[in-house]
Design a protein around this motif. Structure first.
Motif, PDB file in Angstrom:
ATOM      1  N   ASP A   1       0.821  -1.196  -0.026  1.00 27.52           N
ATOM      2  CA  ASP A   1       0.002  -0.100   0.025  1.00 27.52           C
ATOM      3  C   ASP A   1       0.710   1.270   0.125  1.00 27.52           C
ATOM      4  OD1 ASP A   1      -1.680   2.216   1.751  1.00 27.52           O
ATOM      5  OD2 ASP A   1      -3.026   0.704   0.941  1.00 27.52           O
ATOM      6  N   GLU A   2       0.499   2.170  -0.853  1.00 22.29           N
ATOM      7  CA  GLU A   2       1.317   3.351  -1.018  1.00 22.29           C
ATOM      8  C   GLU A   2       1.640   4.126   0.598  1.00 22.29           C
ATOM      9  OE1 GLU A   2       0.840   6.237  -3.769  1.00 22.29           O
ATOM     10  OE2 GLU A   2       0.266   4.710  -5.353  1.00 22.29           O
TER      11      GLU A   2
ATOM     12  N   GLU B   1       5.607  -4.109  -6.764  1.00 19.31           N
ATOM     13  CA  GLU B   1       4.457  -3.501  -7.482  1.00 19.31           C
ATOM     14  C   GLU B   1       4.032  -4.311  -8.516  1.00 19.31           C
ATOM     15  OE1 GLU B   1       6.151   0.204  -7.628  1.00 19.31           O
ATOM     16  OE2 GLU B   1       5.722   0.903  -5.682  1.00 19.31           O
TER      17      GLU B   1
END
Length: 161
Positions: free
Chosen positions: A40-41, A59
């Motif tokens: 998650d960013e 990613e």
């Protein structure tokens, strides 16, 4: 005889970040699943400098968190899932599920709750010995789960077929 469920999570930890990078778990029939996790960013530090982590790989190859949460809900509903107790597994599980606004479908417990006849240090020594004997890389979560399955078998918790 039901086979105990095990989970192992590999992770990245720096001063600025702590997040899961791969996860493996066992199923009721003894099979295992393992996935690389797309981060998650919000987990990533602003400067994006993470030693020993290939963010591009995570990613590109990682499973999205919502998909991971869905599969874990299917595979481990209302289960007690055992960990080696060495990692911050509860924090990592919370990160995965809170990122997609869901509750974990299982309860984590240390393997000492399952193998009560041995103390934690003895269990860890035996797990480490099994990994060495089997030539398993301790950095791969599926190997951690496999070693716990072998240990449970050796302790008579999994029947031989």
């Amino acid at each position: 005889m039901s086979i105990p469920r095990f989970i192992d999570i590999e992770y990245c930890q720096t001063d600025d970040a702590l997040f899961p990078t791969a996860i493996a778990w066992s199923l009721s029939d003894g099979r295992m699943k393992t996935v690389v996790i797309a981060p998650d960013e919000s987990w990533l530090p602003a400067d994006m400098e993470l030693p020993d982590v290939d963010l591009h790989y995570l990613e590109e190859q990682g499973v999205p968190l919502i998909e991971l949460a869905r599969v874990l809900h299917e595979d481990l509903p209302d289960e007690t899932v055992f960990t080696d107790g060495l990692d911050p597994d509860d924090v990592l599980v919370d990160l995965i599920f809170s990122s997609v606004n869901l509750e974990a479908p299982f309860e984590l417990a240390p393997v000492t709750d399952l193998i009560t006849g041995l103390d934690r240090d003895t269990i860890e020594d035996r797990r480490r010995d099994l990994m060495f004997e089997q030539g398993l890389d301790p950095q791969l979560p599926e190997n951690g789960v496999y070693a716990l399955l072998l240990l449970a078998r050796d302790e008579g918790l999994i029947g031989m077929e």
